[in-house]
Structures are given as C-alpha cells and as structure tokens.
Design a protein around this motif. Structure first.
Motif, mmCIF file in Angstrom:
data_model
loop_
_atom_site.group_PDB
_atom_site.id
_atom_site.type_symbol
_atom_site.label_atom_id
_atom_site.label_comp_id
_atom_site.label_asym_id
_atom_site.label_seq_id
_atom_site.Cartn_x
_atom_site.Cartn_y
_atom_site.Cartn_z
ATOM 1 N N ARG A 35 0.846 -1.191 0.000
ATOM 2 C CA ARG A 35 0.000 0.000 0.000
ATOM 3 C C ARG A 35 0.883 1.243 0.000
ATOM 4 N NH1 ARG A 35 -2.798 1.121 4.111
ATOM 5 N NH2 ARG A 35 -4.626 1.981 3.067
ATOM 6 N N THR A 36 0.901 1.937 -1.115
ATOM 7 C CA THR A 36 1.766 3.104 -1.267
ATOM 8 C C THR A 36 1.447 4.169 -0.228
ATOM 9 O OG1 THR A 36 1.791 2.644 -3.645
ATOM 10 C CG2 THR A 36 2.610 4.782 -2.938
ATOM 11 N N LYS A 37 0.158 4.354 0.052
ATOM 12 C CA LYS A 37 -0.261 5.369 1.016
ATOM 13 C C LYS A 37 0.347 5.118 2.389
ATOM 14 C CE LYS A 37 -4.641 6.307 1.010
ATOM 15 N NZ LYS A 37 -6.101 6.240 1.289
ATOM 16 N N ALA A 38 0.381 3.845 2.799
ATOM 17 C CA ALA A 38 0.956 3.501 4.097
ATOM 18 C C ALA A 38 2.475 3.635 4.081
ATOM 19 C CB ALA A 38 0.550 2.076 4.486
ATOM 20 N N LEU A 39 3.089 3.300 2.968
ATOM 21 C CA LEU A 39 4.545 3.335 2.884
ATOM 22 C C LEU A 39 5.086 4.752 2.983
ATOM 23 C CD1 LEU A 39 7.191 1.791 2.385
ATOM 24 C CD2 LEU A 39 6.814 2.102 -0.064
ATOM 25 N N THR A 40 4.416 5.704 2.368
ATOM 26 C CA THR A 40 4.920 7.077 2.351
ATOM 27 C C THR A 40 5.020 7.688 3.751
ATOM 28 O OG1 THR A 40 2.664 7.865 1.904
ATOM 29 C CG2 THR A 40 4.121 7.548 0.014
ATOM 30 N N LYS A 41 4.290 7.137 4.698
ATOM 31 C CA LYS A 41 4.317 7.671 6.057
ATOM 32 C C LYS A 41 5.625 7.352 6.774
ATOM 33 C CE LYS A 41 -0.709 7.360 6.615
ATOM 34 N NZ LYS A 41 -1.829 6.742 7.368
ATOM 35 N N ARG A 42 6.353 6.314 6.300
ATOM 36 C CA ARG A 42 7.596 5.942 6.982
ATOM 37 C C ARG A 42 8.822 5.999 6.072
ATOM 38 N NH1 ARG A 42 8.627 0.325 6.318
ATOM 39 N NH2 ARG A 42 7.003 -0.773 5.175
ATOM 40 N N LEU A 43 8.633 6.500 4.870
ATOM 41 C CA LEU A 43 9.764 6.664 3.955
ATOM 42 C C LEU A 43 10.640 7.825 4.404
ATOM 43 C CD1 LEU A 43 8.636 6.267 0.224
ATOM 44 C CD2 LEU A 43 10.351 4.927 1.456
ATOM 45 N N LEU A 75 5.046 10.340 -2.734
ATOM 46 C CA LEU A 75 6.381 9.748 -2.841
ATOM 47 C C LEU A 75 7.441 10.823 -3.057
ATOM 48 C CD1 LEU A 75 5.527 6.635 -5.045
ATOM 49 C CD2 LEU A 75 6.454 6.554 -2.724
ATOM 50 N N VAL A 76 7.153 11.780 -3.910
ATOM 51 C CA VAL A 76 8.106 12.862 -4.165
ATOM 52 C C VAL A 76 8.388 13.640 -2.885
ATOM 53 C CG1 VAL A 76 8.424 15.063 -5.368
ATOM 54 C CG2 VAL A 76 7.591 13.071 -6.622
ATOM 55 N N THR A 77 7.353 13.877 -2.087
ATOM 56 C CA THR A 77 7.519 14.590 -0.820
ATOM 57 C C THR A 77 8.452 13.831 0.120
ATOM 58 O OG1 THR A 77 5.314 15.561 -1.013
ATOM 59 C CG2 THR A 77 6.303 15.549 1.174
ATOM 60 N N ALA A 78 8.379 12.490 0.105
ATOM 61 C CA ALA A 78 9.221 11.658 0.972
ATOM 62 C C ALA A 78 10.662 11.578 0.474
ATOM 63 C CB ALA A 78 8.635 10.257 1.073
ATOM 64 N N LYS A 79 10.928 11.907 -0.787
ATOM 65 C CA LYS A 79 12.260 11.961 -1.391
ATOM 66 C C LYS A 79 13.029 10.632 -1.313
ATOM 67 C CE LYS A 79 12.746 16.897 -0.412
ATOM 68 N NZ LYS A 79 13.544 17.960 0.272
ATOM 69 N N PRO A 80 12.436 9.532 -1.770
ATOM 70 C CA PRO A 80 13.203 8.288 -1.810
ATOM 71 C C PRO A 80 14.225 8.324 -2.943
ATOM 72 C CG PRO A 80 11.105 7.958 -2.871
ATOM 73 C CD PRO A 80 11.088 9.372 -2.338
ATOM 74 N N LEU A 81 15.225 7.451 -2.833
ATOM 75 C CA LEU A 81 16.188 7.322 -3.916
ATOM 76 C C LEU A 81 15.529 6.742 -5.158
ATOM 77 C CD1 LEU A 81 19.089 6.941 -5.159
ATOM 78 C CD2 LEU A 81 19.085 4.693 -4.058
ATOM 79 N N ALA A 82 14.686 5.729 -4.940
ATOM 80 C CA ALA A 82 14.080 5.024 -6.068
ATOM 81 C C ALA A 82 12.753 4.423 -5.653
ATOM 82 C CB ALA A 82 15.018 3.917 -6.564
ATOM 83 N N VAL A 83 11.945 4.102 -6.663
ATOM 84 C CA VAL A 83 10.692 3.382 -6.476
ATOM 85 C C VAL A 83 10.770 2.108 -7.304
ATOM 86 C CG1 VAL A 83 8.196 3.402 -6.849
ATOM 87 C CG2 VAL A 83 9.351 5.471 -6.050
ATOM 88 N N LEU A 84 10.662 0.967 -6.639
ATOM 89 C CA LEU A 84 10.655 -0.329 -7.308
ATOM 90 C C LEU A 84 9.227 -0.844 -7.291
ATOM 91 C CD1 LEU A 84 13.832 -1.958 -5.688
ATOM 92 C CD2 LEU A 84 13.682 -0.348 -7.601
ATOM 93 N N ASN A 85 8.653 -1.041 -8.459
ATOM 94 C CA ASN A 85 7.250 -1.416 -8.569
ATOM 95 C C ASN A 85 7.127 -2.848 -9.071
ATOM 96 O OD1 ASN A 85 4.488 -1.363 -8.659
ATOM 97 N ND2 ASN A 85 4.328 0.329 -10.118
ATOM 98 N N ALA A 86 6.440 -3.672 -8.275
ATOM 99 C CA ALA A 86 6.215 -5.045 -8.709
ATOM 100 C C ALA A 86 5.298 -5.102 -9.924
ATOM 101 C CB ALA A 86 5.613 -5.856 -7.560
ATOM 102 N N ALA A 87 4.409 -4.132 -10.029
ATOM 103 C CA ALA A 87 3.453 -4.080 -11.144
ATOM 104 C C ALA A 87 3.930 -3.076 -12.189
ATOM 105 C CB ALA A 87 2.077 -3.703 -10.619
ATOM 106 N N LYS A 88 3.107 -2.868 -13.194
ATOM 107 C CA LYS A 88 3.403 -1.884 -14.223
ATOM 108 C C LYS A 88 2.912 -0.511 -13.774
ATOM 109 C CE LYS A 88 3.253 -4.992 -18.217
ATOM 110 N NZ LYS A 88 2.628 -5.265 -19.533
ATOM 111 N N GLY A 135 1.293 9.651 -12.674
ATOM 112 C CA GLY A 135 2.225 9.395 -11.581
ATOM 113 C C GLY A 135 3.657 9.128 -11.997
ATOM 114 N N PRO A 136 3.907 8.195 -12.930
ATOM 115 C CA PRO A 136 5.295 7.893 -13.308
ATOM 116 C C PRO A 136 6.065 9.107 -13.821
ATOM 117 C CG PRO A 136 3.814 6.184 -14.094
ATOM 118 C CD PRO A 136 2.947 7.283 -13.576
#
Length: 394
Positions: A26-34, A55-68, A78-79
C-alpha cells in the motif's frame, strides 16, 4: 519479470544508487515511513498522481514497482511526476520483489536490483522517453476505459438511486449544517496551496470544515479544527480523530466498517454511514441533505482522468454525486493557480512612496500637522547650522 539469486560477475556500484528497502504493497501507508534515500518497494498498478506526489515529498532514492506503473488503461500521470523529480523508477519487477525484507540494503543498476552480489530482480527502468511512449499508447486505448466507466456509473445509479435522488440512508448528525456554507477538504491535487489561498474566505465566512480522511490532518496543519471527519479512517491520524470533531465512519453497504474499531478504541463513538462509492461522495451528499447553503470542495476529483486515476470502479459515484449536488457545489481545486501576483520591486517602491505622500498631505491639511512639520523644519535648520559650523570651524 523474473526473480533470481544469480551472482553478478562484475558489479560496479554507482554513487547514489543504493539504499535500504522499505516494503509495503500500500503506497499510502509506505509514504508515512519513507525517509530520504530509501528505496520504496511497492505493488501499485498505474501509479496515480496523488501517490506520486506523496512519494516525491518523501524523497526516496528510487521506487521499485512489482506491477506496471503504466498498464495502458488510461494516461496516468504518476510515473512522469516521479521521473521528473529525479527519482529512479523501475517497473514490472514481479510479485517476488515484495518478499524483500524491510531495511535490506539494495543496489540498483539500470533495471536490475541487487542485494550484495545477488541479483534479486530485473525490470524496466523508466525514463521520460519510455513514459511518453506509454502515455501515447494509453491515450489511444482510452475509449475502452470510458465505456467501462459508463457501465459502472449506471450500475451505481441502480444500486444507490434512493440515496442519490431522495437522500434515503443519510444518518442523523449533531453538527448543524442547515443554512451554513461547507468546506470539504480531500487530500488530493494541490490541496495545500488551495487551502492557503482560501484562508481569507474561511476567516470571513466561517464555513463548516469537513475533512475526508487525511483531509482532516490538512485542516489541522493549516491552523484550523475540523468540525467533522468523514471516511473509512485508513489515512487520518489519531491526533485528528481525537480533536473533538464529529466522526462519520464510511461503511460498506452491508454495514461492515473497517475503521469503526479504530475510532472506538480512541474512546470516540462515531456515526456510521453505509454507502457505496467514495468518502468524498458521502461527505457531499450529507452536506447537501442537511441543508448546506454552499459546498466548497478542495482536492476532490473532477475530471475523467482523475476518476480513472483513483483506480477504482466506484469513482463513477463521484460523477453522479456532482450531478446530484448541482449548483451548490463550487470546486476550489486549483484555485491557487488561477491567479498569482506579479508585483515588481519598482511597483512596490512606487506604491510605498505614494502612500507616504498621501500621509504627508493629509497631515499638512490640519493645523496640528502644520505645527509638527514646523517643528521638524526648525530641528532640521538647527542640524544644518550645526553641520555648517562644525566644518566651518575645521
């Protein structure tokens, strides 16, 4: 794509291409702890704009997506937002990528993901060029998605016609809305900027403030207190739920409410509203049914692409809800971009001088003002005489 534990014979670590994994479907949940520099591992088909902004606000190095990230159903934005922000996006890595342990150090090379010397998965490294091609293909096939959206709209109309047409099923609430203006805040596109722009309106009209899930936190962060919080309570903070606002839990049509237990655990007894569709829909329907004079919406979904971007068939309900509310609804989404001040330093200087001149003329027109200017003139003469005597003596 495939998952592998094959060893790499020659691996060169590029600067800035490694970081700890943070895994959540769940991307929404992940962004809270990135945190900045983390590698976000998600399973998100068609990354939508709201998720990308978070995701941009959280400033991760990368996003790895299992899906397309772009399946081709519709041109989701989004992409493009992620890549334009300089975030590495690797697509279609397969469901096995979700089994990576949280915190494991990952290294990225093009579309490959390594842990140490082990190759874990291979996917597609997205660039501005590949995204542009995918979006063009998605636009070409948009007609099929529009047909499905129309079918979902009719299905919702059949199931919820009594609620839409007659307001049957709207629960009783203690918040008095009759004759008041209502501001509904959804944590959608540009909601922060729009809320800031609406500050004078809120101060003058004192509307009923309704936060839809995380929209309640947006209201609090802006310096106000929500009068009501509506939603399934999956993205609102405990701080907001305990602020004293009336809580309306959005439940499924069968009465099941996943967020009810959480709210009750905080010692709050909420109102339950069973309905199909989205939480922003029921917030609008409730405000309309309870006699709102005007409904101002911030961050809500308004266009077809935004409905599709939400990624659920239930978004068809928002289209019908807007028809139901009709002329009461004022969509303030994007109001912050409607007009931006462009005042130069020269204009500010001239404006200040004009104001100062007006004050001087106003004072000169009074006896007291003339006396003050006379005193100031006398003091200035004394000062110039002292300067003259000082240099003359030298």
């Amino acid at each position: 794509m495939r998952i592998s534990l094959r060893r790499s014979t020659s691996v060169v670590t590029e600067p800035g291409t490694s970081g700890p994994a943070r895994v959540d479907a769940r991307t929404k949940a992940l962004t809270k702890r990135l945190k900045p520099g983390d590698v976000a591992v998600i399973d998100h088909l068609d990354i939508d704009r709201v998720a990308a902004d978070a995701l941009v606000t959280a400033k991760p190095l990368a996003v790895l997506n299992a899906a397309k990230s772009i399946s081709g159903r519709y041109p989701n934005l989004g992409p493009e937002i992620l890549v334009d922000a300089g975030i590495i996006l690797i697509d279609d890595l397969g469901s096995g990528i979700m089994s990576i342990s949280d915190g494991r150090e990952l290294r990225l090379e093009d579309g490959r993901v390594f842990a140490g010397e082990d190759l874990l998965a291979e996917g597609v490294r997205q660039t501005s060029e590949t995204i542009a091609v995918s979006l063009d293909e998605a636009r070409a096939g948009l007609s099929e998605e529009i047909e499905r959206f129309a079918e979902n709209t009719m299905d919702y109309m059949r199931r919820e016609r009594e609620l839409l047409l007659d307001g049957v099923g709207v629960p009783d609430i203690r918040t008095v809305i009759e004759g008041r203006q209502v501001l509904i805040v959804v944590r959608g596109y540009h909601y922060r900027e729009d809320l800031a722009t609406l500050r004078p309106y809120i101060k003058e009209y004192r509307p009923i403030l309704i936060g839809v899930d995380g929209g309640a936190d947006a209201i609090i962060d802006a310096g106000w207190k929500p009068d009501m919080i509506v939603g399934d309570m999956d993205s609102v903070s405990d701080r907001a739920l305990a602020c004293g606002a009336e809580i309306v839990v959005h439940a499924y049509r069968d009465g099941k409410a996943p967020g009810l237990e959480r709210v009750q655990a905080l010692g709050v007894e909420p109102v339950v509203f069973p309905a199909t569709g989205t939480s922003e829909d029921i917030a609008m329907l409730m405000a309309d049914d309870k006699g709102a004079e005007l409904i101002v919406a911030v961050g809500t979904h308004a266009t077809l692409v935004e409905f599709l971007d939400k990624g659920r068939s239930g978004m068809a309900s928002t289209f019908l809800t807007r028809l139901r509310v009709g002329g009461k609804l004022v969509d303030a989404k994007g109001v912050s971009r409607l007009y931006q001040h462009r005042i130069s330093n020269l204009q500010l200087t001239l404006l200040s001088l004009a104001g100062l001149f007006a004050v001087i003329m106003a004072m000169w027109s009074t006896a007291a003002g003339q006396t003050v200017f006379g005193i100031i003139g006398a003091r200035f003469d004394d000062f110039t005489s002292w300067i003259g005597a000082l240099f003359g003596g030298a």
